[in-house]
Design a protein around this motif. Structure first.
Motif, PDB file in Angstrom:
ATOM      1  N   ILE A  79      14.539   5.087 -10.611  1.00  0.00           N
ATOM      2  CA  ILE A  79      13.674   5.566 -11.698  1.00  0.00           C
ATOM      3  C   ILE A  79      13.575   7.095 -11.629  1.00  0.00           C
ATOM      4  O   ILE A  79      13.741   7.791 -12.632  1.00  0.00           O
ATOM      5  N   GLY A  80      13.340   7.619 -10.441  1.00  0.00           N
ATOM      6  CA  GLY A  80      13.219   9.071 -10.281  1.00  0.00           C
ATOM      7  C   GLY A  80      14.514   9.784 -10.615  1.00  0.00           C
ATOM      8  O   GLY A  80      14.516  10.783 -11.351  1.00  0.00           O
ATOM      9  N   SER A  81      15.629   9.276 -10.110  1.00  0.00           N
ATOM     10  CA  SER A  81      16.899   9.977 -10.331  1.00  0.00           C
ATOM     11  C   SER A  81      17.343   9.866 -11.780  1.00  0.00           C
ATOM     12  O   SER A  81      17.863  10.824 -12.356  1.00  0.00           O
TER      13      SER A  81
ATOM     14  N   ALA B 197      15.327   9.520 -14.384  1.00  0.00           N
ATOM     15  CA  ALA B 197      14.438  10.373 -15.175  1.00  0.00           C
ATOM     16  C   ALA B 197      14.792  11.842 -14.995  1.00  0.00           C
ATOM     17  O   ALA B 197      14.493  12.669 -15.856  1.00  0.00           O
ATOM     18  N   ALA B 198      15.427  12.174 -13.879  1.00  0.00           N
ATOM     19  CA  ALA B 198      15.848  13.557 -13.655  1.00  0.00           C
ATOM     20  C   ALA B 198      17.280  13.778 -14.146  1.00  0.00           C
ATOM     21  O   ALA B 198      17.887  14.808 -13.859  1.00  0.00           O
ATOM     22  N   GLY B 199      17.831  12.804 -14.861  1.00  0.00           N
ATOM     23  CA  GLY B 199      19.100  13.017 -15.563  1.00  0.00           C
ATOM     24  C   GLY B 199      20.344  12.601 -14.813  1.00  0.00           C
ATOM     25  O   GLY B 199      21.448  12.935 -15.243  1.00  0.00           O
TER      26      GLY B 199
ATOM     27  N   SER C 236      12.687   2.265  -7.444  1.00  0.00           N
ATOM     28  CA  SER C 236      11.840   3.442  -7.660  1.00  0.00           C
ATOM     29  C   SER C 236      12.643   4.731  -7.526  1.00  0.00           C
ATOM     30  O   SER C 236      12.456   5.670  -8.295  1.00  0.00           O
ATOM     31  N   VAL C 237      13.540   4.780  -6.558  1.00  0.00           N
ATOM     32  CA  VAL C 237      14.413   5.950  -6.416  1.00  0.00           C
ATOM     33  C   VAL C 237      15.282   6.080  -7.669  1.00  0.00           C
ATOM     34  O   VAL C 237      15.460   7.183  -8.208  1.00  0.00           O
TER      35      VAL C 237
END
Lengths: 418, 333
Positions: free
Chosen positions: A66-68, A70-72, A63-64
């Motif tokens: 996925i977040g990182s 998606a933030a490039g 999940s982390v």
């Protein structure tokens, strides 16, 4: 630079050379040494800029990422076995969102019974998750495939697992050529995301999609993998130009010319198989090997081309489709549809069961003589199995299976009476 | 703890009119330049407390971060009603991944911003009580423990409303939900130990924890701005009545939130590093019945087959909150 090193350490160095920006770490054997080594590199300042995050579960690790992603940020994690299963919901989410995360899977059996040793059940359970899966035969290939994996994932904007056999590769010390930073930088450009969370250009990612568009999104994941079938050989060829060695690709054959019997497998067992094939070739047997590097996408065309001229093939796999037989074998049989080739499946090495040269030679000889059952369980202890089956016939409350078998094999007697 | 001196009550309400406040004390919603982060056109029910709360909270966070904000959303009503394909209400970068991982995804976004040296970009994660107190609880605790630079906002409407009003660990005792039906000798939800997430957040020692309700939107804005002024893990637990799930009138959302606070059922406070630093006092204490009776989810406690003993137990919970948090001024009421 050539060095004698542990597989996990070599992979960690390769990952570091790929300049990951966010690494999520959660311990699970046998991948732990990889993230440990990376953690040390980040903490010492050797790998910078990079955020190394000790998460509270594999579900959080993915999940982390996925977040990182998606933030490039170029994002990496590693897992195995139960850990991969624990993160499955996020595994599917990462591919559904089209996020090019790279994850090492140090292949390990899935419990129960709990078992830390190698087989391919874990990543193969994620066959349909939308992730690409490349299997390394050696630690050198594990290093090389990771470098190619970032390139492949980011070009397609899809995630990828690089699979290496737990312990057999991750914990083996052998000579590995670690490339230079200049070589990797020349091969792998900085991450240029297709979608990115940025206040400069607000967008929504992960919206709810109903029947009107869901199929198209799913088809595109398939289309990306079909593109990967073209891209993987290109990236492998380009890799050879930059690094001077063959690594990766979709499939690789060994002594396949004029082979009447072909052995198909993935991962480190190919080394043992090649040794047996060398011996048998010396004895005059027409036998060859097909190693599958890219399990997803599955190279149907290349597998067919490699097998179409043989008389029979045997898929030796470290996985079991319970209630059916082989997992890889099903795909291989699909590849040779209509050829009339005789195909056999051998299930071997589950939970780290040794796959010996003697057993393989015996198996291959039987395959050559077409004396095999469609599905063979290599070195299965039939006495132990039959004893348990008999026990279940006689007693309603026959007790826990694994403990019964251990008891029958005498392994519990010391604990019980000692 | 008050962020502004209350100057004037309009007749019959506690609402402070913007006209009577200095410009810097006015609500962000009175600002024509507000970001409208969650724009009109979404599919929330009439009278949705969560939509109202999200609007105030995210616009305040946007104002405080000068528009440099990324939102991470858990699965739930807010996610579903704001992004029906192919539309999105969100005017800021927004990502939805899963039901149980919003805090971890937010950690990842914050890590990406940090590694890229974009310290001005802030991250807010949001979810309902189901994703916060149940399925995403592990990820939330991990995010708190690491002190990741994320403001997490829980919109608590006390059940799984998006899936059709099932019990969550934030559902109050005796409440009717689809999985705690008002049947048998002890109808409705059990009187359990509860899961007090603001206190659990405080137990992590994070720099800022606050509760708020949609009845005190200025207080909410103040707390969001306060939280945005701090780095590290922060938590706001926002009480948002749900007309659909509670069986209340759409026009009673704010009244229900106010009664929850005024009865002591929902203590409104803020805490720093694990210690309560301020509470919103009860202005006019009300008996618990006044809060329960307008809600169909508590209807089985009254009427023909009333359960006064359960009402008493709920009153005891409210009284305990009042004692514990000091919600009443001494000598008042």
């Amino acid at each position: 630079m050539l060095k004698q090193t542990e597989g996990s350490k070599a992979v960690a160095e390769a990952i570091a050379l790929c300049r990951p920006e966010v690494i999520c770490a959660y311990p699970i054997s046998p991948q732990t040494h990889i993230v440990e080594a990376l953690g040390e590199m980040v903490k010492s300042g050797e790998l910078t800029p990079c955020e190394f995050i000790n998460v509270e579960s594999e579900f959080a690790a993915m999940s982390v990422a996925i977040g990182s992603s998606a933030a490039g940020a170029r994002s990496y994690t590693a897992t195995a076995s139960q850990g991969l299963l624990f993160m499955v919901e996020a595994v599917y989410n990462a591919s559904g969102l089209g996020l090019p995360i790279v994850m090492t899977v140090a292949n390990r059996a899935i419990g129960a019974p709990i078992n830390i040793w190698n087989d391919h059940s874990d990543s193969l359970s994620q066959r349909d998750s939308g992730w690409m899966q490349l299997f390394a035969e050696t630690n050198q290939e594990a290093v090389d495939l990771h470098i190619q994996a970032f390139r492949l994932a980011e070009e397609l904007s899809m995630p990828i697992m690089v699979c290496m056999d737990g312990f057999i590769l991750t914990h083996a010390f052998e000579r590995v050529d670690i490339p230079s930073q200049e070589q990797v930088d020349a091969y792998l450009p900085p991450f240029d995301p297709r979608q990115v969370l940025d206040p400069k250009e607000p967008m929504s990612i992960g919206a709810m999609v109903g029947p009107e568009a869901f199929m198209e999104v799913k088809y595109l994941a398939h289309a990306k993998q079909m593109q990967a079938l073209e891209l993987i050989p290109q990236l492998s060829a380009e890799f050879k130009q930059t690094f001077g060695r063959d690594s990766g690709g979709l499939v690789r054959t060994y002594r396949a010319e004029d082979a009447e019997t072909m052995i198909v497998a993935m991962g480190s067992v190919l080394g043992t198989i090649k040794d047996v094939v060398d011996d048998m070739r010396e004895q005059g047997h027409k036998i060859g090997v097909l190693g599958i590097v890219s399990y997803r996408p599955f190279p149907l065309k290349e597998v067919r081309a490699a097998l179409v001229n043989c008389k029979r093939f045997l898929v030796l796999e470290k996985s079991l489709a319970v209630g059916m037989g082989g997992i890889v074998a099903t795909d291989v049989r699909m590849a040779v549809t209509g050829t009339g080739l005789k195909g056999y499946t051998a299930i071997a090495g589950l939970g780290g069961r040794t796959i010996s040269k003697a057993s393989l030679q015996n198996l291959f000889l039987q395959a050559e003589q077409e004396h095999l059952e469609p599905v063979t369980f290599v070195d299965l202890d039939w006495d132990a199995v039959n004893k348990q089956l008999e026990r279940e016939r006689l007693n309603r409350r026959s007790g826990p299976i694994a403990e019964n078998i251990l008891h029958d094999k005498g392994m519990l007697s010391a604990a019980k009476f000692g | 703890m008050s962020f502004q001196p209350v100057k004037f009550y309009q007749t019959g309400t506690f609402t402070v009119g913007n006209r009577l406040l200095a410009p810097d004390e006015r609500s962000e919603q009175a600002n024509p330049q507000r970001s409208n982060s969650i724009n009109s056109g979404h599919r929330a029910c009439q009278g949705c407390g969560e939509a109202l709360g999200a609007r105030y909270a995210i616009d305040a966070a946007m104002a405080e971060s000068n528009g440099q904000l990324i939102a991470v959303n858990a699965t739930g009503c807010l996610e579903v009603f704001s992004t029906p394909y192919p539309e999105s209400s969100w005017q800021l970068p927004w990502i939805h991944s899963l039901f149980g991982n919003a805090p971890a995804v937010a950690t990842g976004v914050a890590a990406a911003m940090k590694v890229k040296g974009r310290k001005e970009v802030r991250v807010v994660a949001q979810g309902g009580d189901g994703s916060t107190t149940d399925i995403g609880f592990g990820c939330l605790s991990g995010m708190f423990e690491r002190n990741d630079d994320v403001l997490y906002i829980c919109y608590d409407n006390q059940a799984y409303m998006n899936t059709g009003v099932q019990r969550s660990s934030a559902t109050p005792p005796a409440a009717r939900t689809a999985t705690t039906m008002p049947v048998g000798p002890e109808p409705g939800n059990v009187f359990g130990q509860g899961k007090n997430l603001p206190e659990i957040a405080m137990a992590h020692g994070i720099s800022y924890v606050a509760t708020a309700t949609v009845a005190d939107l200025r207080d909410l804005e103040y707390k969001v701005r306060r939280a945005m002024g701090i780095r590290g893990a922060r938590y706001i637990h926002l009480f948002v009545p749900c007309p659909l799930g509670w069986g209340t009138a759409s026009h009673d959302t704010i009244r229900m939130a106010r009664l929850a606070k005024e009865s002591g059922m929902f203590p409104v406070f803020e805490a720093e590093h694990g210690e309560v630093t301020g509470v919103l006092k009860i202005r006019h204490k009300v008996a618990i019945e006044e809060y329960l009776k307008p809600q169909k989810r508590f209807a089985h406690l009254f009427g023909k087959h009333a359960h006064p003993e359960m009402v008493e137990r709920l009153q005891a919970i409210a009284d305990r909150n009042i004692r514990k948090y000091g919600l009443l001024d001494e000598g008042s009421n």
